[in-house]
Design an enzyme around this catalytic site. Structure first.
Site, PDB file in Angstrom:
ATOM      1  N   LEU A  93      -8.426  -0.115  -3.662  1.00 33.10           N
ATOM      2  CA  LEU A  93      -9.244   0.911  -4.312  1.00 33.10           C
ATOM      3  C   LEU A  93     -10.133   1.509  -3.240  1.00 33.10           C
ATOM      4  O   LEU A  93     -10.676   0.766  -2.423  1.00 33.10           O
ATOM      5  CB  LEU A  93     -10.144   0.273  -5.383  1.00 33.10           C
ATOM      6  CG  LEU A  93      -9.494  -0.040  -6.722  1.00 33.10           C
ATOM      7  CD1 LEU A  93     -10.384  -0.947  -7.531  1.00 33.10           C
ATOM      8  CD2 LEU A  93      -9.244   1.228  -7.495  1.00 33.10           C
ATOM      9  N   ASP A  94     -10.316   2.822  -3.266  1.00 34.67           N
ATOM     10  CA  ASP A  94     -11.140   3.379  -2.205  1.00 34.67           C
ATOM     11  C   ASP A  94     -12.624   3.233  -2.540  1.00 34.67           C
ATOM     12  O   ASP A  94     -12.985   2.673  -3.567  1.00 34.67           O
ATOM     13  CB  ASP A  94     -10.741   4.819  -1.892  1.00 34.67           C
ATOM     14  CG  ASP A  94     -10.965   5.751  -3.072  1.00 34.67           C
ATOM     15  OD1 ASP A  94     -10.561   6.919  -2.977  1.00 34.67           O
ATOM     16  OD2 ASP A  94     -11.505   5.309  -4.099  1.00 34.67           O
ATOM     17  N   VAL A  95     -13.482   3.763  -1.646  1.00 32.40           N
ATOM     18  CA  VAL A  95     -14.904   3.448  -1.746  1.00 32.40           C
ATOM     19  C   VAL A  95     -15.506   3.949  -3.059  1.00 32.40           C
ATOM     20  O   VAL A  95     -16.248   3.244  -3.723  1.00 32.40           O
ATOM     21  CB  VAL A  95     -15.644   4.070  -0.550  1.00 32.40           C
ATOM     22  CG1 VAL A  95     -17.125   3.809  -0.649  1.00 32.40           C
ATOM     23  CG2 VAL A  95     -15.119   3.486   0.742  1.00 32.40           C
TER      24      VAL A  95
END
Lengths: 339, 437
Positions: A93-95
């Site tokens: 999952l990205d930031v």
């Protein structure tokens, strides 16, 4: 150091604003701290002849046998028992995104690859806002354009969503590499089991509108092989189709394959006991899903190319993980002694 | 040769036209408002796919594009007026609009039997074009051209029917079997003929016209059906196997029954009554009527006793038939690619196609098939979400899937809009599409 008997898959709720690698490192640090803090085995004793001044006095030294702990077993000499743990991450999952994040420990990492090969769908809750367009499609980017959105109705949005779903359904059938002319393809299509079992561009299998309150709206998206930035781009494109513009305010993964938000551990439960319990609870689900998918796609998956011995080895490793997890459950709280 | 007709430039749909600009107070960025498309009137357009070779339709901007023989995906046809009805024949197409203007019907494709009327050639004023490459207006001999509206068009193998609201039915094209409703003239030359026949003598106003391969069916408001044309397979349903040159009322099982829909494209015909019963007559070589009789030709309408529920709509193809029930289920029977995989090639009893193939799932349970249509060896289904599903033989790319292989189960066609209606032909299809917003 070998595995402490902690092995399997579990899910964690990743908060927004932190990178996935930080989450993994935080978990690793926490687990190591708890494992090292557990009472260690008592140091070995050895018999040594220690000098003692003689009771007669006068400088004579006599040797007395005493059982003393071996200095090599002293914790300050040996150092912490566990220095690293093999924790692998599933779909990242990205930031800016949050949600269910699957991790594997020890032998569970092998199950991670198998789960990846199952190509199960993930469910996201995506929040959007009409009226703005930014350069990175999210609400924190540089503003490029502002537009009006009073002409947008829920009905128009649903029509656009129907189109997206339809075109992605075609892509689903096309990338699944099934010969359309066979009866088997027809039967899989009826059951809705046709899925791309290899590399493919992001495909949305289902999309619907959960909430609609201008200028905000919320969508539920089921997809495969996607990235969170792709979902933000989809929100942007929906805005364009409706002759306005939209930015994505929230991307939250609510399901990753068989792991749902209920199985995901919040930050307060990132400790050894909860993780062991989570592994125990999920192992059955994971196993049934793997067996079902491997059985259904026998002919198409590369597993079909494996001969009998390799296939049996894979099954045996699956069973071993099951047994390890079981024994881990039995040995809860105890530290196993492994050379 | 393409006529030198200038068509209006293609408008881009997706890019908003820069409208009035106002400054927004917060950030000082100009606020864009897209106008130019009135939100209450979505645009209507026609899209067609299939064989281009005979010029069944042609790209309007083919002046600069390389001409292609086959169009495997839907392509937009630009027309000035909103098209309300379209029909595909064997190598030609008719488009009709229900306006009050002089030009109400356009045609393109084969015109060897004047099925598109007399298309005056520019080179020689006395001769007519045998192939029409662009949608060209068809002159109809109307008494009140600025009041009559064209309701529906239908095309057969070499003849066409145009239904108006107050002036009856106009027929043109080949009449060697009396399918145009007028007496057969021996050795008549149909090419370059100016003759358009008008039919008015029915028991009430005609509300639907249907062309079979070489016969014509007329359904009137009272619920009776008239037929004329070739009858060797019994497709006229009049009790004999001869040709009929005057529209005659059908008896048999449909005498006294209020028929609400008739359908035909090959040599078999189906009719649906208001109570949901299905009647069939005509060719039964492909088991279309095998549920009631073993004979291969049925010349009197027979009731087909299917226990599938109340039927709403039926469509007849060359070798296969399809019906839609009130609940939204689709049933197929006959011979050919029926839509249930390659294993089902023929059946005399209707088989249901699972609704999950039309997009109905736990996620969207209200998706239902709204209309069914049939070409010679293709089927098309329209859902209530405006999606078009096609299956059958893919002659020259007529299914519009983008591939040239036959499609054995319903497959969604990507069309940039909501499909409102579709007309299927032998090797091409025309769909009427409404834009989304």
């Amino acid at each position: 150091m070998a595995a402490p008997g902690l092995a399997g898959l579990f899910a964690v709720y990743k908060p927004a604003g932190v990178a996935w690698s930080r989450v993994r490192e935080a978990l690793e640090t926490r687990l190591l701290r708890e494992l090292n803090a557990a009472p260690q085995r008592a140091p070995r004793q050895q018999v040594r002849f220690l000098p003692r001044p003689a009771p007669e006095g006068g400088g004579a030294v006599e040797l007395v046998a005493a059982s003393v702990p071996v200095l090599a077993d002293h914790p300050l000499v040996r150092g912490p028992r566990f220095r690293k743990l093999k924790i692998g991450a599933g779909h990242r999952l990205d930031v800016k995104a949050s949600g269910v994040f699957v991790l594997g420990i020890g032998h569970g990492n092998k199950l991670l690859t198998d789960l990846y090969n199952c190509h199960l769908t993930k469910v996201y809750t995506v929040g959007g806002l009409f009226g703005k367009a930014t350069d990175d499609f999210s609400d924190t980017g540089n503003l490029i354009e502002k537009t009006t959105f009073d002409h947008i109705t829920r009905e128009k949005l649903e029509r656009i969503l129907a189109v997206i779903q339809g075109t992605n359904q075609k892509a689903l059938l096309m990338y699944s590499n099934i010969d359309m002319k066979t009866q088997e393809a027809y039967e899989l299509a009826v059951k809705g089991l046709i899925r791309p079992m290899g590399k493919s561009p992001p495909i949305i299998t289902a999309i619907r509108c959960l909430q609609f309150a201008l200028p905000e709206f919320q969508l539920e998206i089921h997809c495969l092989h996607e990235t969170q930035q792709y979902l933000r781009k989809v929100v942007h494109e929906i805005g364009l189709e409706l002759k306005s513009s939209a930015v994505c305010t929230q991307v939250r993964r609510t399901r990753d394959g068989v792991f749902t938000v209920d199985d995901a551990l919040p930050r307060t439960q990132w400790n050894l006991q909860s993780i062991q319990e989570a592994i125990r609870n999920c192992q059955l689900k994971v196993q049934t899903e793997l067996e079902k998918t491997l059985a259904a796609h026998e002919e198409n998956s590369p597993l079909h190319q494996l001969d009998g011995t390799q296939l049996s080895m894979l099954c045996r490793s699956l069973r071993e993980q099951h047994n390890t997890a079981e024994s881990c459950q039995r040995g809860d709280g105890q530290q196993k002694e492994r050379g | 040769r393409i006529k030198g007709q200038q068509l209006p430039p293609r408008k881009r749909l997706l890019a908003p036209s820069r409208g009035q600009r106002g400054l927004s107070a917060e950030t000082g960025l100009p606020l864009t408002r897209s106008f130019g498309y009135c939100p209450s009137q979505p645009r209507h357009r026609c899209a067609s796919q299939g064989c281009l070779y005979l010029g069944c339709f042609v790209k309007p901007d083919s002046g600069w594009k390389k001409p292609r023989r086959i169009q495997p995906t839907p392509y937009r046809l630009e027309t000035e007026d909103k098209i309300s009805s379209a029909a595909c024949g064997y190598g030609f197409t008719l488009l009709a609009s229900n306006t009050r203007d002089i030009t109400k019907v356009w045609g393109m494709g084969l015109n060897k039997d004047s099925q598109l009327g007399f298309q005056r050639s520019r080179r020689d004023q006395t001769k007519a074009y045998e192939y029409v490459l662009e949608p060209s207006p068809i002159p109809l001999p109307l008494e009140k051209p600025q009041q009559t509206r064209v309701l529906q068009v239908s095309c057969g193998r070499a003849h066409s029917l145009v239904l108006t609201d107050s002036e009856g039915v106009f027929t043109m094209g080949n009449n060697s079997y009396g399918q145009c409703g007028r007496k057969v003239v021996e050795d008549e030359i149909y090419s370059g003929s100016h003759l358009i026949h008008q039919l008015k003598e029915f028991d009430s106003r005609v509300v639907q016209v249907v062309c079979g391969q070489d016969h014509s069916l007329f359904r009137t408001k009272k619920g009776s059906v008239y037929a004329c044309g070739w009858g060797a397979d019994g497709q006229t349903g009049l009790g004999h196997y001869d040709i009929t040159s005057v529209p005659t009322k059908l008896q048999g099982d449909i005498a006294g029954v209020n028929i609400i829909q008739v359908s035909s494209y090959g040599d078999c015909c189906l009719a649906v009554s208001d109570e949901g019963d299905v009647f069939g007559w005509g060719n039964s070589e492909y088991l279309q009527l095998a549920s009631v009789t073993e004979t291969t030709q049925v010349n009197v309408p027979r009731h087909l006793p299917f226990k599938i529920g109340k039927v709403k709509e039926a469509a007849c193809g060359g070798t296969g038939n399809i019906v839609l029930t009130e609940e939204g289920n689709v049933f197929v029977w006959g011979y050919g690619i029926l839509g249930k995989g390659p294993n089902l090639t023929e059946t005399a009893e209707p088989e249901m196609i699972p609704p999950s193939l039309f997009g109905c799932s736990d996620f969207s349970p209200d998706t239902r098939v709204a209309h069914v249509r049939c070409g010679l060896s293709q089927f098309a289904a329209l859902t209530n979400r405006g999606e078009l599903f096609v299956w059958g033989k893919n002659l020259r790319g007529c299914l519009g899937t983008g591939r040239m292989e036959d499609q054995y189960f319903p497959w969604r066609v990507t069309v940039p809009g909501e499909v409102v209606d579709v007309a299927c032909g032998v090797d091409h299809m025309v769909s009427m599409v409404r834009s989304f917003t």
